[in-house]
Write an enzyme that holds these catalytic residues in place. Structure first.
Site, PDB file in Angstrom:
ATOM      1  N   TYR A  62     -10.077   1.902   1.252  1.00  0.00           N
ATOM      2  CA  TYR A  62     -10.358   2.114   2.706  1.00  0.00           C
ATOM      3  C   TYR A  62     -11.559   1.182   2.852  1.00  0.00           C
ATOM      4  O   TYR A  62     -12.210   0.658   2.230  1.00  0.00           O
ATOM      5  CB  TYR A  62     -10.962   3.281   3.408  1.00  0.00           C
ATOM      6  CG  TYR A  62      -9.654   4.274   3.739  1.00  0.00           C
ATOM      7  CD1 TYR A  62      -8.583   3.996   3.369  1.00  0.00           C
ATOM      8  CD2 TYR A  62     -10.069   5.419   4.686  1.00  0.00           C
ATOM      9  CE1 TYR A  62      -7.433   4.884   3.692  1.00  0.00           C
ATOM     10  CE2 TYR A  62      -9.076   6.417   4.692  1.00  0.00           C
ATOM     11  CZ  TYR A  62      -7.924   6.077   4.395  1.00  0.00           C
ATOM     12  OH  TYR A  62      -6.752   7.193   4.789  1.00  0.00           O
ATOM     13  N   HIS A  80       0.951  -1.048   0.159  1.00  0.00           N
ATOM     14  CA  HIS A  80      -0.088   0.085   0.108  1.00  0.00           C
ATOM     15  C   HIS A  80       0.923   1.156  -0.133  1.00  0.00           C
ATOM     16  O   HIS A  80       0.783   2.049  -0.763  1.00  0.00           O
ATOM     17  CB  HIS A  80      -1.001   0.057   1.252  1.00  0.00           C
ATOM     18  CG  HIS A  80      -1.862   1.201   1.427  1.00  0.00           C
ATOM     19  ND1 HIS A  80      -3.079   1.043   1.398  1.00  0.00           N
ATOM     20  CD2 HIS A  80      -1.505   2.344   1.723  1.00  0.00           C
ATOM     21  CE1 HIS A  80      -3.914   2.320   1.522  1.00  0.00           C
ATOM     22  NE2 HIS A  80      -2.807   3.063   1.805  1.00  0.00           N
ATOM     23  N   GLU A  81       1.878   1.308   0.693  1.00  0.00           N
ATOM     24  CA  GLU A  81       2.630   2.464   1.004  1.00  0.00           C
ATOM     25  C   GLU A  81       3.483   2.678  -0.085  1.00  0.00           C
ATOM     26  O   GLU A  81       3.906   3.605  -0.818  1.00  0.00           O
ATOM     27  CB  GLU A  81       3.457   2.530   2.173  1.00  0.00           C
ATOM     28  CG  GLU A  81       2.674   2.322   3.529  1.00  0.00           C
ATOM     29  CD  GLU A  81       1.730   3.775   3.598  1.00  0.00           C
ATOM     30  OE1 GLU A  81       2.017   4.687   3.084  1.00  0.00           O
ATOM     31  OE2 GLU A  81       0.822   3.553   4.343  1.00  0.00           O
ATOM     32  N   HIS A 104       1.737   4.376  -3.070  1.00  0.00           N
ATOM     33  CA  HIS A 104       1.703   5.663  -2.823  1.00  0.00           C
ATOM     34  C   HIS A 104       3.104   6.314  -3.190  1.00  0.00           C
ATOM     35  O   HIS A 104       2.955   7.404  -3.903  1.00  0.00           O
ATOM     36  CB  HIS A 104       1.504   6.016  -1.218  1.00  0.00           C
ATOM     37  CG  HIS A 104       0.053   5.722  -0.734  1.00  0.00           C
ATOM     38  ND1 HIS A 104      -0.892   6.222  -1.357  1.00  0.00           N
ATOM     39  CD2 HIS A 104      -0.311   5.692   0.618  1.00  0.00           C
ATOM     40  CE1 HIS A 104      -1.839   5.981  -0.570  1.00  0.00           C
ATOM     41  NE2 HIS A 104      -1.527   5.474   0.529  1.00  0.00           N
ATOM     42  N   HIS A 144      -5.719   6.729  -2.516  1.00  0.00           N
ATOM     43  CA  HIS A 144      -6.641   5.741  -2.112  1.00  0.00           C
ATOM     44  C   HIS A 144      -7.748   5.732  -3.361  1.00  0.00           C
ATOM     45  O   HIS A 144      -8.110   6.704  -3.835  1.00  0.00           O
ATOM     46  CB  HIS A 144      -7.202   6.085  -0.743  1.00  0.00           C
ATOM     47  CG  HIS A 144      -6.247   6.124   0.302  1.00  0.00           C
ATOM     48  ND1 HIS A 144      -6.028   7.381   1.138  1.00  0.00           N
ATOM     49  CD2 HIS A 144      -5.273   5.159   0.712  1.00  0.00           C
ATOM     50  CE1 HIS A 144      -4.800   7.233   1.916  1.00  0.00           C
ATOM     51  NE2 HIS A 144      -4.659   5.848   1.739  1.00  0.00           N
TER      52      HIS A 144
END
Length: 229
Positions: free
Chosen positions: A186, A128-129, A132, A138
């Site tokens: 999310y 996930h990071e 980014h 997101h």
């Protein structure tokens, strides 16, 4: 990955070109996403992302988890690749900071990617990071998200509202279908209340897997590949 007061929860915004040090306070920005045709300098040249892992921040098992997540990411043919840093000026420094967070895309020089040793060192959170860091925010921040989910603002504390705002369509080019199961989405429960954060507007969606943290989906891979062609 929720951070109270940070506009997008786990995304930092650069305050300058100086080297980043653990413990620095970061400025915030309303810019949510990256359109590389508009923010071309934030794209990693040739899709190569040099990285280093801070010494003495992780035990052997944690370092193995981070490397396994990186190796799995690299095997997925995204058009980007994380490689150990040699002497590159621009690189990602992975360290155990206060939570899980990253900058959005390439910002120049050393840039922080925090994976707090207690809570963030999990396969999907690492990826996930990383996503980014290559330039994506997101999934529920997409400018077209209102066709797919309705945000239940009444269930989300006001201090968290910014993390559910839509991105500016001029800043984000969407090239794939909306991905409810993206590792970048999310979950269904709102921070602070545990109540539903979304109403799903399409049929056939298994809400148990919205916001799943098992790993990247095929659409996660495709959207990165499309951006780095």
């Amino acid at each position: 990955m929720f951070h109270e007061g940070v506009p997008l929860g786990d995304i930092l915004i650069p305050k300058g070109e100086e080297e980043l040090e653990e413990g620095d306070e970061e400025d915030e920005s309303e810019r949510a996403v990256l359109n590389f045709r508009k923010y071309g300098g934030n794209k990693w040249p040739n899709g190569v992302v040099p990285f280093a892992i801070a010494n003495n921040h992780y035990n052997n098992a944690q370092r193995a988890t981070i490397y396994n997540a990186i190796n799995d990411y690299n095997a997925k043919n995204t058009g980007t690749r994380f490689v150990p840093r040699s002497n590159q000026r621009d690189y990602v420094m992975i360290f155990s900071g206060n939570g899980c967070y990253s900058y959005l895309g390439r910002i120049g020089n050393q840039q922080a990617l925090s994976l707090q040793r207690n809570g963030c060192v999990h396969h999907a959170i690492v990826q996930h990071e990383m996503i980014h860091a290559v330039g994506f925010t997101h999934e529920q921040n997409r400018p077209d998200r209102d066709h797919f989910v309705r945000v239940l603002w009444e269930n989300i504390p006001r201090e968290w509202h910014s993390q559910y705002r839509k991105g500016n369509s001029g800043d984000w080019v969407t090239t794939t279908n909306y991905d409810y199961y993206s590792v970048m989405h999310y979950g269904m429960r709102a921070p602070g209340t545990g109540r539903r954060a979304f109403q799903i507007l399409r049929g056939g969606i298994d809400e148990r897997y919205v916001g799943q943290r098992g790993g990247m989906t095929g659409l996660d891979v495709q959207k990165i590949r499309n951006a780095y062609r």
